[in-house]
Write a protein that holds these residues in place. Structure first.
Motif, PDB file in Angstrom:
ATOM      1  N   UNK A  50       0.919  -1.308  -0.099  1.00  0.00           N
ATOM      2  CA  UNK A  50      -0.111   0.054  -0.176  1.00  0.00           C
ATOM      3  C   UNK A  50       0.928   1.097   0.003  1.00  0.00           C
ATOM      4  N   UNK A  51       0.396   2.280  -0.692  1.00  0.00           N
ATOM      5  CA  UNK A  51       1.117   3.593  -0.851  1.00  0.00           C
ATOM      6  C   UNK A  51      -0.133   4.820  -0.470  1.00  0.00           C
ATOM      7  N   UNK A  52      -1.405   4.108  -0.384  1.00  0.00           N
ATOM      8  CA  UNK A  52      -2.409   5.217   0.142  1.00  0.00           C
ATOM      9  C   UNK A  52      -2.215   6.170   1.041  1.00  0.00           C
ATOM     10  N   UNK A  53      -2.795   7.467   1.122  1.00  0.00           N
ATOM     11  CA  UNK A  53      -2.796   8.491   1.931  1.00  0.00           C
ATOM     12  C   UNK A  53      -3.971   9.054   2.438  1.00  0.00           C
ATOM     13  N   UNK A  54      -5.038   8.551   1.577  1.00  0.00           N
ATOM     14  CA  UNK A  54      -6.427   9.178   1.845  1.00  0.00           C
ATOM     15  C   UNK A  54      -7.469   7.916   1.760  1.00  0.00           C
ATOM     16  N   UNK A  55      -8.510   8.126   2.058  1.00  0.00           N
ATOM     17  CA  UNK A  55      -9.492   7.298   1.944  1.00  0.00           C
ATOM     18  C   UNK A  55      -9.773   6.971   0.467  1.00  0.00           C
ATOM     19  N   UNK A  56      -9.838   7.787  -0.237  1.00  0.00           N
ATOM     20  CA  UNK A  56     -10.078   7.587  -1.922  1.00  0.00           C
ATOM     21  C   UNK A  56      -9.034   7.016  -2.386  1.00  0.00           C
ATOM     22  N   UNK A 103       3.270  -0.561   5.333  1.00  0.00           N
ATOM     23  CA  UNK A 103       4.796  -0.149   5.934  1.00  0.00           C
ATOM     24  C   UNK A 103       5.545   0.661   5.145  1.00  0.00           C
ATOM     25  N   UNK A 104       4.692   1.654   4.158  1.00  0.00           N
ATOM     26  CA  UNK A 104       5.326   2.608   3.404  1.00  0.00           C
ATOM     27  C   UNK A 104       5.568   4.088   4.098  1.00  0.00           C
ATOM     28  N   UNK A 105       6.530   4.900   3.453  1.00  0.00           N
ATOM     29  CA  UNK A 105       6.731   6.166   4.109  1.00  0.00           C
ATOM     30  C   UNK A 105       5.651   6.956   4.120  1.00  0.00           C
ATOM     31  N   UNK A 106       4.656   6.754   3.151  1.00  0.00           N
ATOM     32  CA  UNK A 106       3.315   7.383   3.272  1.00  0.00           C
ATOM     33  C   UNK A 106       2.500   7.073   4.395  1.00  0.00           C
ATOM     34  N   UNK A 107       2.498   5.777   4.945  1.00  0.00           N
ATOM     35  CA  UNK A 107       1.679   5.570   6.146  1.00  0.00           C
ATOM     36  C   UNK A 107       2.498   5.928   7.329  1.00  0.00           C
ATOM     37  N   UNK A 157      18.495  -1.844  -0.884  1.00  0.00           N
ATOM     38  CA  UNK A 157      17.316  -1.110  -0.878  1.00  0.00           C
ATOM     39  C   UNK A 157      17.361   0.293  -0.214  1.00  0.00           C
ATOM     40  N   UNK A 158      17.967  -0.076   1.395  1.00  0.00           N
ATOM     41  CA  UNK A 158      17.859   1.027   2.176  1.00  0.00           C
ATOM     42  C   UNK A 158      18.920   2.406   1.961  1.00  0.00           C
ATOM     43  N   UNK A 159      19.927   1.912   1.421  1.00  0.00           N
ATOM     44  CA  UNK A 159      21.003   2.878   0.668  1.00  0.00           C
ATOM     45  C   UNK A 159      20.560   3.589  -0.366  1.00  0.00           C
ATOM     46  N   UNK A 160      19.391   3.131  -0.906  1.00  0.00           N
ATOM     47  CA  UNK A 160      18.874   4.058  -2.162  1.00  0.00           C
ATOM     48  C   UNK A 160      17.567   4.746  -1.486  1.00  0.00           C
ATOM     49  N   UNK A 161      17.263   4.625   0.031  1.00  0.00           N
ATOM     50  CA  UNK A 161      16.101   5.292   0.250  1.00  0.00           C
ATOM     51  C   UNK A 161      14.920   4.576   0.227  1.00  0.00           C
TER      52      UNK A 161
END
Length: 387
Positions: free
Chosen positions: A96-102, A131-135, A367-371
């Motif tokens: 998931x990358x969602x930030x809003x309900x929509x 587990x994304x940065x958005x969440x 992955x982490x050293x590429x953010x």
């Protein structure tokens, strides 16, 4: 995955008794009841899944289906078909990358349609991997609303819903109710005390190895029949001796947990690749001093691993600021400013795992050293830091 905690250990009745018999309770070792796979694992044959089932006791398979609203895992259809052919219970997950309900509803619609096209059977679990940065940037209440919207929408496609997240996020970044949830937490030695026993599943390793499969895999112990319900299966390990021996081997770890976290000297300069909160202490509950935007140069003098994160300390004119550079399971070095780097250009068919192997790296480190995380999609032509 995780197993239901029994209120009365002396009395098993009805579904609880059936679940206990099916799962084969073992008090001495965390089991490899379920394995999850994605494009990072490459093509997986039926023979590989049969080996997992017969020699390691794997019962269920959870396949990456999609990510966001554009990425479809190219190996999902073959993983589903080959897992079913091997007699495993098959489920799916969406990153998931969602930030809003929509956005949550839009991602659920995309995941549901993609799962249908890939052949995920109706009645299977289609979990949201949160587990994304958005969440991470949302409030607990917002994440709860978004997760609820996703799960409600995904049921319209005939799938059962659940949430996957890390132990440090469960009931911190989002609510995970009892008898639900697939929770990740990697102890130094899995054998012994069980983790997250009030949830559906506990992912206890991200580097399990199987005899005829290449690379490391995420494995989980099941505590309920949620990920094995509603499907017919021929899951009957044929080599019980091998299952017992392989599980014991997987649980062995020579690392010894530290009795208490200690600060260590780390005089480094980082250039942040994402926005990070600078806090008054090394805890997610500490007040935020400010939000450092991507591109900020940070000079640190000490580091510590605690509370599920790796923290660094930044000397300031009036004391110190603290920022989390990522989960504790990672090496988590951002790109150092002023350092010369070696880059690799992603080619068609590449995965985090394949690129890491060619460059002598752990794929989580790469992955982490590429953010990014190992669940972030990479594309042909993209440049990654490998040195």
């Amino acid at each position: 995955m995780i197993i239901v905690k029994l209120k009365n250990k002396l009395l098993l009745t009805g579904a609880a008794a059936m679940g206990a018999l099916f799962l084969g309770l073992n008090a001495n070792a965390a089991r490899m009841d379920m394995v999850d796979v994605s494009n990072n694992n490459g093509y997986m044959s039926t023979a590989e899944y049969v080996s997992m089932r017969n020699e390691f006791g794997v019962k269920a398979l959870t396949v990456k289906i999609s990510e966001g609203t554009t990425f479809k895992d190219g190996y999902a259809a073959s993983n589903i078909a080959n897992g079913q052919a091997a007699g495993l219970y098959v489920n799916g997950y969406h990153f998931a990358h969602y930030k809003t309900n929509a956005q949550a509803i839009a991602e659920a619609d995309f995941a549901g349609k993609t799962a249908k096209a890939a052949g995920l059977p109706v009645g299977a679990v289609l979990a949201t991997d949160v587990e994304s940065q958005e969440a991470n940037n949302q409030s607990k209440a917002t994440n709860d609303r978004n997760n609820a919207a996703f799960m409600q929408e995904i049921q319209k496609f005939g799938y059962r819903a659940d949430i996957y997240t890390s132990g440090s996020w469960a009931n911190n970044k989002m609510t995970i109710k009892g008898k639900t949830g697939w929770i990740a937490g990697y102890p130094f030695v899995p054998a012994g005390k069980k983790w997250y026993t009030n949830n559906n599943a506990w992912q206890w390793s991200g580097s399990a190895h199987f005899r005829i499969s290449y690379g490391g895999f995420d494995v989980s112990q099941l505590y309920t029949d949620y990920y094995t319900a509603g499907q017919k299966s021929t899951v009957k390990p044929t080599n019980k001796g091998a299952v017992k021996a392989n599980n014991q081997k997987a649980n062995k770890n020579t690392s010894k947990p530290s009795t208490s976290a200690k600060w260590v000297k780390e005089a480094k300069t980082y250039t942040l690749k994402t926005a990070v909160k600078l806090r008054t202490g090394a805890s997610t509950s500490s007040n935020a001093i400010t939000i450092l935007p991507a591109g900020t140069t940070v000079k640190t003098d000490q580091a510590i691993i605690q509370g599920g994160y790796r923290w660094v300390r930044q000397p300031r004119f009036n004391g110190y600021g603290y920022l989390a550079t990522g989960p504790a399971s990672n090496t988590l070095e951002y790109v150092k400013s002023g350092a010369a780097h070696t880059y690799y250009t992603v080619k068609s068919g590449d995965s985090w795992w394949a690129i890491a192997q060619r460059n002598g790296l752990n794929m989580t480190t790469l992955a982490s050293q590429n953010g990014k995380t190992i669940y972030t999609t990479i594309y042909p032509g993209q440049r990654l830091v490998v040195r």
